[in-house]
Design a protein around this motif. Structure first.
Motif, PDB file in Angstrom:
ATOM      1  N   VAL A 192     -77.638  -0.697  42.495  1.00 42.08           N
ATOM      2  CA  VAL A 192     -76.597  -1.572  42.923  1.00 42.08           C
ATOM      3  C   VAL A 192     -77.174  -3.412  42.199  1.00 42.08           C
ATOM      4  O   VAL A 192     -78.102  -3.698  42.841  1.00 42.08           O
ATOM      5  N   TRP A 193     -76.372  -3.862  42.098  1.00 40.44           N
ATOM      6  CA  TRP A 193     -77.215  -5.779  41.390  1.00 40.44           C
ATOM      7  C   TRP A 193     -76.441  -6.212  42.506  1.00 40.44           C
ATOM      8  O   TRP A 193     -77.254  -7.507  42.999  1.00 40.44           O
ATOM      9  N   HIS A 194     -75.155  -6.115  42.554  1.00 43.24           N
ATOM     10  CA  HIS A 194     -74.766  -7.167  44.167  1.00 43.24           C
ATOM     11  C   HIS A 194     -73.674  -6.411  45.560  1.00 43.24           C
ATOM     12  O   HIS A 194     -73.069  -5.547  44.294  1.00 43.24           O
ATOM     13  N   ASP A 195     -73.921  -6.926  46.126  1.00 43.97           N
ATOM     14  CA  ASP A 195     -72.877  -7.097  47.221  1.00 43.97           C
ATOM     15  C   ASP A 195     -71.365  -7.344  47.240  1.00 43.97           C
ATOM     16  O   ASP A 195     -70.637  -7.286  47.971  1.00 43.97           O
ATOM     17  N   CYS A 196     -72.071  -8.821  46.900  1.00 42.99           N
ATOM     18  CA  CYS A 196     -71.009  -9.729  47.067  1.00 42.99           C
ATOM     19  C   CYS A 196     -71.125 -11.176  46.383  1.00 42.99           C
ATOM     20  O   CYS A 196     -71.919 -10.939  45.314  1.00 42.99           O
ATOM     21  N   VAL A 197     -70.207 -12.055  46.060  1.00 43.79           N
ATOM     22  CA  VAL A 197     -69.592 -13.021  45.955  1.00 43.79           C
ATOM     23  C   VAL A 197     -69.672 -14.046  46.610  1.00 43.79           C
ATOM     24  O   VAL A 197     -68.732 -14.627  47.245  1.00 43.79           O
ATOM     25  N   SER A 198     -70.798 -14.976  46.921  1.00 43.02           N
ATOM     26  CA  SER A 198     -70.629 -15.778  47.640  1.00 43.02           C
ATOM     27  C   SER A 198     -70.764 -17.225  47.322  1.00 43.02           C
ATOM     28  O   SER A 198     -71.437 -18.080  46.539  1.00 43.02           O
ATOM     29  N   LEU A 249     -56.052 -20.926  55.363  1.00 42.15           N
ATOM     30  CA  LEU A 249     -57.385 -20.278  55.388  1.00 42.15           C
ATOM     31  C   LEU A 249     -57.445 -20.895  53.555  1.00 42.15           C
ATOM     32  O   LEU A 249     -58.949 -21.045  53.547  1.00 42.15           O
ATOM     33  N   LYS A 250     -56.927 -21.902  52.471  1.00 45.24           N
ATOM     34  CA  LYS A 250     -57.727 -22.208  51.709  1.00 45.24           C
ATOM     35  C   LYS A 250     -58.360 -23.714  52.196  1.00 45.24           C
ATOM     36  O   LYS A 250     -59.814 -23.672  51.555  1.00 45.24           O
ATOM     37  N   ARG A 251     -57.966 -24.557  52.959  1.00 43.18           N
ATOM     38  CA  ARG A 251     -58.631 -25.304  53.275  1.00 43.18           C
ATOM     39  C   ARG A 251     -60.039 -24.789  54.786  1.00 43.18           C
ATOM     40  O   ARG A 251     -61.142 -25.670  54.456  1.00 43.18           O
ATOM     41  N   LEU A 252     -60.086 -23.945  55.158  1.00 42.75           N
ATOM     42  CA  LEU A 252     -61.281 -23.074  56.178  1.00 42.75           C
ATOM     43  C   LEU A 252     -62.465 -23.458  54.553  1.00 42.75           C
ATOM     44  O   LEU A 252     -63.691 -23.868  54.480  1.00 42.75           O
ATOM     45  N   ILE A 253     -61.913 -22.571  53.679  1.00 43.07           N
ATOM     46  CA  ILE A 253     -62.992 -21.776  52.705  1.00 43.07           C
ATOM     47  C   ILE A 253     -63.385 -22.888  51.908  1.00 43.07           C
ATOM     48  O   ILE A 253     -64.559 -22.296  51.849  1.00 43.07           O
ATOM     49  N   LEU A 254     -62.638 -24.414  52.151  1.00 43.60           N
ATOM     50  CA  LEU A 254     -63.284 -25.412  50.891  1.00 43.60           C
ATOM     51  C   LEU A 254     -63.828 -26.024  51.634  1.00 43.60           C
ATOM     52  O   LEU A 254     -64.608 -26.530  51.272  1.00 43.60           O
ATOM     53  N   GLN A 255     -63.975 -26.170  53.451  1.00 42.93           N
ATOM     54  CA  GLN A 255     -64.783 -26.779  53.597  1.00 42.93           C
ATOM     55  C   GLN A 255     -66.171 -26.972  53.783  1.00 42.93           C
ATOM     56  O   GLN A 255     -66.883 -25.327  53.755  1.00 42.93           O
ATOM     57  N   LYS A 256     -66.632 -27.624  53.668  1.00 46.84           N
ATOM     58  CA  LYS A 256     -68.509 -27.855  53.324  1.00 46.84           C
ATOM     59  C   LYS A 256     -69.258 -26.801  54.791  1.00 46.84           C
ATOM     60  O   LYS A 256     -70.146 -26.490  54.421  1.00 46.84           O
ATOM     61  N   LYS A 257     -69.169 -27.119  55.725  1.00 48.60           N
ATOM     62  CA  LYS A 257     -69.255 -25.963  56.893  1.00 48.60           C
ATOM     63  C   LYS A 257     -69.213 -24.106  56.301  1.00 48.60           C
ATOM     64  O   LYS A 257     -70.277 -23.595  57.346  1.00 48.60           O
ATOM     65  N   SER A 258     -68.207 -23.893  55.841  1.00 49.76           N
ATOM     66  CA  SER A 258     -68.281 -22.821  55.681  1.00 49.76           C
ATOM     67  C   SER A 258     -69.167 -21.531  54.592  1.00 49.76           C
ATOM     68  O   SER A 258     -69.102 -22.626  53.795  1.00 49.76           O
ATOM     69  N   THR A 259     -69.085 -20.587  54.787  1.00 48.67           N
ATOM     70  CA  THR A 259     -69.873 -19.868  53.519  1.00 48.67           C
ATOM     71  C   THR A 259     -68.258 -18.674  53.508  1.00 48.67           C
ATOM     72  O   THR A 259     -67.717 -18.174  54.361  1.00 48.67           O
ATOM     73  N   ILE A 260     -68.607 -18.512  52.273  1.00 49.30           N
ATOM     74  CA  ILE A 260     -67.156 -17.741  51.978  1.00 49.30           C
ATOM     75  C   ILE A 260     -67.846 -16.306  51.182  1.00 49.30           C
ATOM     76  O   ILE A 260     -68.937 -16.270  50.301  1.00 49.30           O
ATOM     77  N   SER A 261     -67.900 -15.041  51.461  1.00 51.27           N
ATOM     78  CA  SER A 261     -68.314 -13.647  51.135  1.00 51.27           C
ATOM     79  C   SER A 261     -67.689 -12.994  50.441  1.00 51.27           C
ATOM     80  O   SER A 261     -67.157 -11.827  51.537  1.00 51.27           O
ATOM     81  N   MET A 262     -67.252 -12.772  49.711  1.00 56.28           N
ATOM     82  CA  MET A 262     -65.854 -11.735  48.785  1.00 56.28           C
ATOM     83  C   MET A 262     -66.831 -10.316  48.363  1.00 56.28           C
ATOM     84  O   MET A 262     -67.833 -10.613  47.824  1.00 56.28           O
ATOM     85  N   GLY A 263     -66.531  -9.882  48.947  1.00 57.48           N
ATOM     86  CA  GLY A 263     -67.493  -8.129  48.738  1.00 57.48           C
ATOM     87  C   GLY A 263     -66.747  -7.704  47.267  1.00 57.48           C
ATOM     88  O   GLY A 263     -65.591  -7.333  46.936  1.00 57.48           O
ATOM     89  N   ILE A 264     -67.395  -7.687  46.862  1.00 51.28           N
ATOM     90  CA  ILE A 264     -67.640  -6.783  45.659  1.00 51.28           C
ATOM     91  C   ILE A 264     -68.902  -5.432  44.972  1.00 51.28           C
ATOM     92  O   ILE A 264     -69.859  -6.035  46.146  1.00 51.28           O
ATOM     93  N   LYS A 265     -68.927  -4.903  44.162  1.00 53.04           N
ATOM     94  CA  LYS A 265     -69.827  -4.082  43.794  1.00 53.04           C
ATOM     95  C   LYS A 265     -70.285  -3.958  42.483  1.00 53.04           C
ATOM     96  O   LYS A 265     -69.531  -4.037  41.541  1.00 53.04           O
ATOM     97  N   LEU A 266     -71.068  -4.562  42.263  1.00 55.44           N
ATOM     98  CA  LEU A 266     -71.426  -4.516  41.371  1.00 55.44           C
ATOM     99  C   LEU A 266     -73.325  -3.503  40.343  1.00 55.44           C
ATOM    100  O   LEU A 266     -73.657  -4.109  41.607  1.00 55.44           O
ATOM    101  N   LEU A 267     -72.541  -2.445  39.415  1.00 49.94           N
ATOM    102  CA  LEU A 267     -73.719  -1.414  39.519  1.00 49.94           C
ATOM    103  C   LEU A 267     -73.642  -1.452  37.886  1.00 49.94           C
ATOM    104  O   LEU A 267     -72.866  -1.151  37.470  1.00 49.94           O
ATOM    105  N   THR A 268     -74.814   0.099  37.769  1.00 49.50           N
ATOM    106  CA  THR A 268     -74.997   0.141  36.420  1.00 49.50           C
ATOM    107  C   THR A 268     -75.706   2.038  36.915  1.00 49.50           C
ATOM    108  O   THR A 268     -76.007   2.093  38.152  1.00 49.50           O
ATOM    109  N   CYS A 269     -75.119   2.679  35.750  1.00 53.29           N
ATOM    110  CA  CYS A 269     -75.941   4.391  36.581  1.00 53.29           C
ATOM    111  C   CYS A 269     -76.509   4.369  34.514  1.00 53.29           C
ATOM    112  O   CYS A 269     -75.270   4.139  34.327  1.00 53.29           O
ATOM    113  N   THR A 270     -76.326   6.257  34.890  1.00 49.18           N
ATOM    114  CA  THR A 270     -76.770   6.160  33.449  1.00 49.18           C
ATOM    115  C   THR A 270     -76.077   7.919  33.435  1.00 49.18           C
ATOM    116  O   THR A 270     -75.559   8.395  34.917  1.00 49.18           O
ATOM    117  N   LYS A 271     -76.046   8.642  32.558  1.00 49.98           N
ATOM    118  CA  LYS A 271     -75.391  10.197  33.240  1.00 49.98           C
ATOM    119  C   LYS A 271     -76.440  11.415  33.075  1.00 49.98           C
ATOM    120  O   LYS A 271     -77.652  10.710  31.966  1.00 49.98           O
TER     121      LYS A 271
END
Length: 274
Positions: A192-198, A249-271
């Motif tokens: 697992v390379w990443h669990d979120c985009v922040s 919601l958009k204004r809150l996300i764009l505020q300087k004081k805010s931190t937004i983290s959206m969950g994703i899973k970026l991973l690699t594997c082999t068979k």
């Protein structure tokens, strides 16, 4: 398409180190991109000189045609393709024979599994086409890992509740379960390379990109849903909620004081071994 362009640029900084490691010291790689859309991201990700052949598969015939017309050449080939069809393997073998490809060094699935009726079926189906030392690269949403600071009204949670029921947005929890699904389908060496985009603080442009990528399409989806079922009371409530809180919601996300983290899973594997 503009949203996808922003999404591609946003995720590039997360994906590029992954592909750099996969490509390092190798030559003449063959890549399969499932869900290639109009081909733009495919070309951006796999133009490396170490990649010699790229096959892009896209369910939407118009987009597949556009991709082939825009980018098709001796390196890139794009096909209209239903990966959930019963003859998936047979058709893919035919393409590989035509393109003189005996197996893939990279199979790339970006926000594809979330839209399938049977995730395991596709993962099992593509396994034989991955070379022994090849890498399966997966990106999927995991809304359960998403977070927004200073969200006293719980707007992110309410937004995600609607998104989870939106039939156009797919299964938002695939990313949460994918690491347990992969071994069942014959894969190993899961990394697992990443669990979120922040983004936080003054990263306003990145916050805008996150909002466009993960939030902007819900209003359009709800309009489509209401067009198809104008008397649906739940859809009406969603539209009312968006009218009241979407801009807040958009204004809150764009505020300087805010931190937004959206969950994703970026991973690699082999068979795994046979």
């Amino acid at each position: 398409m503009e949203r996808l362009r922003v999404q591609n640029n946003l995720l590039a900084c997360y994906e590029t180190p992954v592909f750099n490691q996969i490509f390092s010291g190798r030559q003449n790689l063959a890549v399969l991109d499932i869900g290639c859309n109009d081909g733009m991201k495919t070309v951006e990700r796999f133009s490396s000189e170490v990649v010699s052949r790229v096959i892009g598969l896209e369910y939407n015939e118009k987009l597949a045609t556009k991709a082939q017309q825009s980018y098709g050449d001796e390196k890139f080939s794009f096909y209209a393709f239903d990966v959930e069809a019963e003859d998936f393997a047979e058709k893919l073998r035919t393409i590989m024979k035509t393109e003189q490809i005996d197996g893939f060094d990279v199979i790339y699935l970006s926000f594809v599994l979330m839209h399938l009726s049977d995730v395991n079926k596709l993962l099992v189906s593509i396994r034989p086409f991955l070379k022994t030392e090849g890498k399966l690269v997966i990106i999927e949403a995991n809304d359960s890992a998403s977070y927004l600071s200073h969200d006293k009204q719980g707007l992110l949670g309410e937004f995600l509740k609607i998104l989870k029921k939106d039939k156009y947005s797919g299964n938002r929890e695939v990313g949460a379960s994918i690491c347990s699904i992969l071994p069942e389908c014959g894969y190993e060496n899961i990394c697992v390379w990443h669990d979120c985009v922040s983004a936080s603080g003054r990263e306003r442009e990145k916050k805008k990109a996150i909002f466009t990528t993960f939030f902007s399409y819900l209003s359009e989806d709800v309009l489509l849903l209401l067009e198809s079922e104008p008397e649906n009371e739940e859809y009406k409530l969603w539209a009312e909620w968006l009218d009241c809180y979407y801009k807040t919601l958009k204004r809150l996300i764009l505020q300087k004081k805010s931190t937004i983290s959206m969950g994703i899973k970026l991973l690699t594997c082999t068979k795994g071994g046979e």
